[in-house]
Design a protein around this motif. Structure first.
Motif, PDB file in Angstrom:
ATOM      1  N   ALA A 179       0.385  -0.845   0.004  1.00 28.34           N
ATOM      2  CA  ALA A 179      -0.156   0.485  -0.312  1.00 28.34           C
ATOM      3  C   ALA A 179       0.850   1.146   0.005  1.00 28.34           C
ATOM      4  O   ALA A 179       1.685   1.205   0.804  1.00 28.34           O
ATOM      5  N   ILE A 180      -0.100   2.054  -0.894  1.00 28.66           N
ATOM      6  CA  ILE A 180       1.184   3.652  -0.773  1.00 28.66           C
ATOM      7  C   ILE A 180       0.475   4.772  -0.012  1.00 28.66           C
ATOM      8  O   ILE A 180      -0.959   4.539  -1.082  1.00 28.66           O
ATOM      9  N   LYS A 181       0.779   5.797   0.823  1.00 32.10           N
ATOM     10  CA  LYS A 181      -0.296   6.220   1.268  1.00 32.10           C
ATOM     11  C   LYS A 181      -0.267   7.910   0.802  1.00 32.10           C
ATOM     12  O   LYS A 181       1.066   8.053   0.136  1.00 32.10           O
ATOM     13  N   ILE A 182      -1.012   8.033   0.709  1.00 31.26           N
ATOM     14  CA  ILE A 182      -1.339   9.627  -0.092  1.00 31.26           C
ATOM     15  C   ILE A 182      -0.781  10.646   0.830  1.00 31.26           C
ATOM     16  O   ILE A 182      -1.038  10.683   2.387  1.00 31.26           O
TER      17      ILE A 182
END
Length: 158
Positions: free
Chosen positions: A154-157
């Motif tokens: 997952a890539i955090k914004i």
């Protein structure tokens, strides 16, 4: 297949211009069936053994080549890597002789095959290995570290 146009047997849409009642060369050749000579045109001329069936699959960290070659021993195989080409071959020679008081019977045979595969640049050729078990030759072609699939993250914004 589309039924929009019906092609004559020679594949030409133009009307044939025939001077005589003899079939055109292409029509005659189309009527000549190679199925009349299956052993001549479908066999491998270099061998007495048909080419073994091969499965190639890609997994996350490697490519796996599985070849069905029952009845052989590990020592019958030659596996070579040259210029990014993997070749797998086998050669069998049989020589049987039976002697009796009245006769001598000799039988001999030769069979071989060779399959060659071009490897992708992502294969780590220094770690290739092979196993042979119950008639299946398995060649494990590990991928280079940078080519291996990485698990999703997952890539955090921000």
């Amino acid at each position: 297949m589309s039924n929009l146009a019906t092609l004559p047997k020679n594949g030409n849409l133009a009307k044939p211009n025939r001077v005589s009642n003899f079939p055109s060369f292409s029509t005659w050749f189309d009527d000549f069936s190679l199925n009349d000579f299956p052993a001549l045109f479908s066999s491998n001329f270099n061998t007495g053994m048909s080419l073994p069936k091969v499965n190639i699959k890609e997994v996350a960290d490697a490519f796996v080549v599985e070849m069905a070659v029952p009845g052989l021993k590990k020592s019958d195989f030659n596996i070579n890597l040259e210029n990014n080409a993997l070749s797998i071959s086998a050669e069998l020679r049989e020589n049987n002789e039976e002697k009796n008081d009245d006769y001598t019977r000799k039988e001999f045979g030769y069979s071989s095959f060779k399959r060659t595969f071009t490897l992708p640049e992502t294969v780590n050729d220094s770690k290739i290995n092979a196993t042979y078990n119950e008639g299946i030759l398995t060649v494990h072609l590990p991928k280079k570290e940078e080519a291996k699939q990485k698990p999703p993250r997952a890539i955090k914004i921000s």
